[in-house]
Structures are given as structure tokens and as C-alpha cells.
Design a protein around this motif. Structure first.
Motif, PDB file in Angstrom:
ATOM      1  N   LEU A  23       0.802  -0.884  -0.331  1.00 39.74           N
ATOM      2  CA  LEU A  23      -0.046  -0.340   0.136  1.00 39.74           C
ATOM      3  C   LEU A  23       1.092   1.286  -0.310  1.00 39.74           C
ATOM      4  CD1 LEU A  23      -2.129  -1.386   2.609  1.00 39.74           C
ATOM      5  CD2 LEU A  23      -2.687  -1.487   0.694  1.00 39.74           C
TER       6      LEU A  23
ATOM      7  N   SER B 161       3.971   5.244   3.967  1.00 37.99           N
ATOM      8  CA  SER B 161       3.074   6.786   4.564  1.00 37.99           C
ATOM      9  C   SER B 161       3.706   7.653   5.612  1.00 37.99           C
ATOM     10  CB  SER B 161       2.239   5.561   5.716  1.00 37.99           C
ATOM     11  OG  SER B 161       0.886   6.351   6.028  1.00 37.99           O
TER      12      SER B 161
ATOM     13  N   VAL C 195       3.857  -0.964   3.786  1.00 39.04           N
ATOM     14  CA  VAL C 195       2.971   0.624   4.010  1.00 39.04           C
ATOM     15  C   VAL C 195       3.693   1.163   3.786  1.00 39.04           C
ATOM     16  CG1 VAL C 195       2.567   0.741   5.997  1.00 39.04           C
ATOM     17  CG2 VAL C 195       0.945   1.671   4.842  1.00 39.04           C
TER      18      VAL C 195
END
Length: 653
Positions: free
Chosen positions: A468, A498, A496
């Protein structure tokens, strides 16, 4: 300083705001919150004058300078990064230009005793004084400080702005706003294009900023660290709380509970009065009492429970198929574009059920490595995907890859196969696409709606590796929490990318740091990493001092002073963690208290039919159980962090 008076905005058949009023004073730090589509950006545009309301006024001093950073910034500057940023000092630059012209005129003249010559000297002195008072002597230093704080390197200053991506150009616009030092600063999602280090720098800058700030952000940690007031827009109304975001969440919940309790009590009271009136309405002996009760009934001020918009995405990832122990393995991995080396000599192994965060400054290669793993982007060295790995990928621009001419339903139905096809409508409903919404074309959806639709596609086939890349950029607070909870229950492997610290906290167990062309692994979650980075930076600072002293032939930095500074830093972090533990314990107490009340209702159902008749109490009870478990896990993790810090403190004593 600025007053919003009886503001109403009508949009798509309903009121976005209805008779809204509030006041912004100097030094206010306001977090403007609400679901996507609630009207936060519209309110900022009305304050700046870019948009007009149906009714109401915005009152502000005529000399109030307002700085506004929208979500999407269009930049057209053709100069270098430094030159374009210096445009923030437009007035000062005009003074400098005038001063240079006057100086040139004076050097060309020889009539040293004429009135005109003396007048030029006087004008030059006046111009130079205005330049000094306006901060002209500091503007280059301030520009350099702000640009470097926002992530630019000194080698970037002379590069053309057009060479940079939209995210970096947005940073230049933000730098110009900060350097103008407006009396009111309006920032709409300023962290979307910033990395963690730049976000932390911006937090510190805004904390000492002299004007007022109104901030729209879905970054809870950023809001907590900057704001001292929260204004919520919900269902056309405004709710004002004199606290940061986390405090607002607690107060909002308490207010709702108090209103509900008062409403329930009043409903029982009204029912008793109405039963008395109905029972004795036709008895002449009770006529006076009935009239008295009726008057009492008419005079009672009815308690109202404020509506709260509770719609949010709700889903769980499908069970992950089994994979081999090693999910992704890299050996001597390198990626470069022409002569620009993004990273090199990268070695790592991600094992089954690892949850890994990719963090670092923008441009260091986080998205590039995600693409190498997910899309086999061209590279040198080795990057192997393990046995039976089924990969699901959410790209940073995933929402933009959707076909704009397909409808919401078609977008999902086109790729749904087998047993999942009958569940398409249910999946879309979980992501807030219901009724006529599923027939909307993708091109008319908002950024948040496109992101939700792209996430929904991830559910169509079971995967055991999720990659992600910035999945939370367009999600509101509640939807981010739902996504995080779904990931916490996911039984596969997660990577991920982020910059959202609150989203990452407690989610991942490893951090891959991208810095200076290398990828370094750290065990723990994002706050473990940030703590280590602070200590590493302090060590580097002290080493620089040591080298400087030694090169000058002076005395070395005292090791005792190094230990003292480390100890002070640790004590500060200990206080922070202790405060977080206290907040967690208060939250656990609140949840347990609420559950104990429900326990009494459920133990004696015949006496509490009003409370349990609609079945909502069971759903709320189950939700509270999940909240309690999550908070208990958080409490345990915080105590673990506290013990680790205390051990570190013992080692420095």
C-alpha cells in the motif's frame, strides 16, 4: 480578528452550512475537521473570498493578510527554487530594486552639493531604512531555513522549479506562505506531500508562528501537535471545542452520552405525565390536576440529541492464502535513472506475516521500491518474490488509474469473478457506495470517493502480500481508523508507504528507513524509529562538535555533557509516554464504565425494554469490546515502551 456570522451555503439540493457562526482570535490554532464532503475546503474558500455564501458575512480587519494553501496548487514559475521562493518578499524586493537604482543614479552624478543630489541621498537612506525594518537583511537566511526545513537540499536551490514534481512545487508555495507571515494562515491538507521529517519541522514552525492558523488535516498526530482548538463541521452545523483533536474526540463522545442520558430521562418523565393525562382526562374530579399536568407538559423545554454523521467505510480483508516463509528477498538491489542513483546495495528479507513501514524523505525511493516489488520495475541486483505469494497493490496514484467513463458498479463488476460477483453490491455498500451512488461515473467522484473505490478493488481476490503506497491520503479520520483496524486483523504480509504517524503507530513491527541512497532496517513501530532517530541525530551533533573542537586544537566535548543531553531527551520522552498511558487508562475506564451499564441492562432485560428493544445495544456492546481490546493492547505496548526507556535511562546514568 475574524468573525464568521450566520453563514449558509446551499449545495446540490441541501445546505452544506446552515446559519454557522464562530470567531477566530489572534494566536488561535484551529483544527477544522469533518467527513469528506462536509464543507471544510468550501469554508476556507469563503474566508479567502474565492467563493460566496448564500447568506451570512465574514468580518475581518481591512489590513488582515490571509495566506491560503489549497489542496491542489498550480505553479507557473520559470525561475529557480530559491528565486521563486524569494517572491514571498515582493515588497522588500521592490525596496531593494529601488535602493539599487538610487545608488546607481548617485554614482553617476557629480553635483554633490545640489538640492537634487541631497534629495537622492535622503531617498536612498529612507529606502534602506525601510528595507532594514522589513527584514530585508534576513530574507535570504529565512528563505534558506524554510526551504531546508521543508526537505530541500542546498543543491536544489539553483535548480529550475519546473524540474520538480507537483508535490515539491507545493512545498515551494508553502514556503512562500510561511515567509510572508500572514496574520491568518489557512492550510488545506498541507501534509499530503510532506515526509515525516518535514511534517515535524512544520509542526515546530507553526507552534511558534505569531498569527492564527486554521488547519484542515486528516493527520491526527499533526493536529494534536499543532492545534489548541477544534471546529467540527457535521451535517451542516458547527461544533466548537477548546482543545486539540484527541481532546475533542473525548469531549464529543462525553457530550453525546450526556445528551442521550438527559433525553432518555426526559422521555420517561414525559411518558409519565402523558399517561396521567390520558388516564384521568375524562374524570371531572381530576380535571384541575389534568390541566396542571398539561400546562407542565407544554412548558417543558425538550432535550434534543445532536445528530452525528456516523457513516464510514467498514470492511475486512479476505483470509490470506498460505505463502512461503520468505515473501520478498533483495540482494544487492540497485535502482537508478540515468546517472541519478536512487538507492544501491540494498539487502533485506521480508518474512511471512511481517508488517513493514517504508519511511524517509520524498525522493529517496520508497515508492520506487514498492513498484519494484509489486510491478517488477526495471532494476539491477536481485528482488525475488517468494513461493505462492499473491500480491495486492495500491499505488499512490491508484485512484487516477480508474477508468473515468465506467460507473462505480462497473468498475468493480468488471473484475469480480466467481463467488465474489453476487457480493459486489455489499462490498460497495461497505465503502459508502449505496443506492444511486453505484451508477455514478468515476469522473464525477471526489478524491476520497475514488480512493475508497480503489481500496474496494483490493477485496475482490484474496492476497497474502499487500503493498500500500500512501493509502490514507484522501480518507477522513473515521475511514482511516476503519482501514487501520482492518489491516490489524489482516493475516498476511503488509508493506505500507506512509507519512501518517498516527496511522502507522502500532500497525507495523519493522521500519525500512530510506536515506542517502541506502535502506536501513529498524525493529519496532514508527515511534520507536523516531525515538532512535532523535538519539542518532544527537549523537551525530555531538560528534560534529567533537570533530570541530579537535580540528581547532581545542578540548574535546565533555562526555558528561553528552550523557546529560541524552538524559534530558529521555526524560522528555518518558513524560510523553506517561501522559499517553494516563490517557489510555482513562479511555479504558470510560469503555468499561459504559459496558458495565449495558451489563445491567442485559442482565435485567424486562426492566430496560426501552434501551434494548431495537437491538442497537448489542451492536454497540460488541463494538465496545473491540475498542477495549485495542486500547488494552495499546496500553500494554505503551508500558513496554516505558520500561524500555527506563532501561535506557538507567544505562545513561
Amino acid at each position: 480578528m475574524l468573525s464568521v456570522n450566520n453563514l449558509s451555503v446551499y449545495f446540490t439540493g441541501k445546505y452544506l452550512f446552515d446559519d454557522v457562526s464562530f470567531l477566530i482570535t489572534e494566536r488561535d490554532r484551529v483544527g477544522l475537521v469533518g467527513k469528506n464532503g462536509a464543507g471544510k475546503t468550501t469554508l476556507l474558500r469563503i474566508i479567502t473570498g474565492e467563493q460566496q455564501a448564500e447568506s451570512g458575512t465574514i468580518s475581518k480587519p481591512s489590513d488582515l493578510l490571509i495566506g491560503y494553501l489549497p489542496q491542489e496548487v498550480v505553479t507557473t514559475g520559470a525561475g529557480s527554487v530559491f528565486v521563486e521562493t524569494m517572491q514571498a518578499f515582493e515588497r522588500v524586493l521592490k525596496l531593494k530594486s529601488e535602493s539599487d537604482r538610487l545608488s546607481h543614479d548617485i554614482t553617476e552624478r557629480e553635483d554633490y552639493h545640489s538640492a537634487e543630489y541631497l534629495k537622492l541621498i535622503e531617498r536612498l537612506n529612507d529606502c534602506n531604512e525601510q528595507f532594514r525594518l522589513a527584514g530585508g537583511n534576513q530574507m535570504e537566511g529565512e528563505t534558506e531555513k524554510v526551504l531546508m526545513g521543508l526537505g530541500f537540499k542546498s543543491t536544489d536551490f539553483n535548480r529550475k522549479l519546473s524540474e520538480f514534481s507537483g508535490g515539491w512545487r507545493m512545498r515551494v508555495e508553502l514556503a512562500k506562505l510561511l515567509l510572508r507571515k500572514p496574520g491568518l494562515l489557512l492550510l488545506d491538507e498541507p501534509t499530503n506531500h510532506l515526509d515525516i521529517e518535514s511534517i515535524q519541522w512544520l509542526e515546530e514552525y507553526l507552534q511558534s508562528f505569531r498569527g492564527a492558523v486554521i488547519l484542515v488535516s486528516h493527520d491526527r498526530a499533526f493536529l494534536d501537535n499543532v492545534t489548541n482548538r477544534t471546529i467540527e463541521i457535521s451535517l451542516g452545523r458547527v461544533f466548537d471545542f477548546k482543545t486539540s483533536y484527541s481532546g475533542y474526540v473525548e469531549l464529543r463522545s462525553e457530550l453525546q452520552e450526556q445528551q442521550q442520558a438527559a433525553f432518555n430521562n426526559q422521555q420517561r418523565q414525559l411518558a409519565d405525565i402523558e399517561r396521567f393525562i390520558e388516564r384521568f382526562r375524562y374524570k371531572s374530579t381530576k380535571a384541575r390536576q389534568v390541566q396542571s399536568k398539561q400546562k407542565m407538559l407544554d412548558k417543558i423545554d425538550r432535550v434534543e440529541v445532536e445528530d452525528i454523521d456516523k457513516s464510514s467505510i467498514h470492511f475486512r480483508f479476505p483470509p490470506a492464502p498460505s505463502s512461503g516463509k520468505i515473501v520478498v528477498e533483495a540482494n544487492n538491489l540497485e535502482k537508478k535513472y540515468g546517472s541519478n542513483v536512487v538507492f544501491s546495495k540494498v539487502d533485506f528479507a521480508i518474512e511471512r506475516n511481517d508488517f513493514v513501514a517504508f519511511v524517509g524523505k520524498n525522493g529517496e525511493g520508497k515508492t520506487t521500491l514498492a513498484k519494484i516489488i509489486a510491478e517488477n520495475l526495471a532494476h539491477t541486483g536481485e528482488c525475488k518474490i517468494g513461493y505462492n505469494v499473491k500480491l495486492g497493490y495500491y499505488a499512490q496514484n491508484q485512484a487516477d488509474l480508474l477508468d473515468p467513463e465506467r460507473t462505480v458498479f462497473q468498475t468493480i463488476d468488471d473484475v469480480a469473478v466467481g463467488d465474489i460477483r453476487p457480493k459486489v453490491r455489499g462490498i460497495l455498500g461497505s465503502f459508502l457506495f449505496g443506492g444511486e451512488d453505484i451508477e455514478k461515473k468515476v469522473k464525477v467522484l471526489s478524491g476520497g470517493e475514488k480512493s475508497r473505490l480503489a481500496l474496494a478493488k483490493l477485496l475482490l481476490s484474496p492476497v497474502n502480500l499487500l503493498v500500500l503506497d500512501e493509502p490514507t491520503n484522501h480518507l477522513d479520520m473515521m475511514s482511516k481508523d476503519i482501514l487501520k483496524n482492518a489491516l490489524l486483523m489482516y493475516d498476511g504480509t503488509l508493506i505500507v508507504v506512509s507519512h501518517d504517524r498516527d496511522f502507522l503507530q502500532g500497525l507495523t513491527d519493522k521500519v525500512f528507513e530510506f536515506r542517502d541512497g541506502r535502506v536501513k532496517q529498524h525493529i519496532g513501530d514508527i515511534y520507536d524509529f523516531l525515538e532512535k532517530r532523535r538519539l542518532d541525530t544527537l549523537d551525530q551533533l555531538n560528534q560534529q562538535r567533537l570533530n570541530a573542537r579537535n580540528s581547532d586544537g581545542g578540548e574535546a566535548v565533555s562526555q558528561q555533557k553528552v550523557s546529560y543531553e541524552k538524559k534530558k531527551l529521555l526524560e522528555k520522552e518518558l513524560r510523553k509516554v506517561s501522559n499517553r498511558i494516563e490517557k489510555s487508562e482513562n479511555e479504558i475506564h470510560r469503555i468499561e464504565t459504559e459496558m458495565s451499564v449495558m451489563d445491567r441492562y442485559l442482565a435485567e432485560p424486562e426492566q430496560h425494554m426501552a434501551e434494548i428493544s431495537d437491538g442497537s445495544i448489542y451492536r454497540k456492546y460488541e463494538a465496545l469490546k473491540v475498542q477495549l481490546k485495542t486500547e488494552m493492547d495499546n496500553w500494554e505496548q505503551l508500558h513496554f515502551e516505558l520500561e524500555e526507556m527506563k532501561n535506557s535511562q538507567g544505562n545513561t546514568d
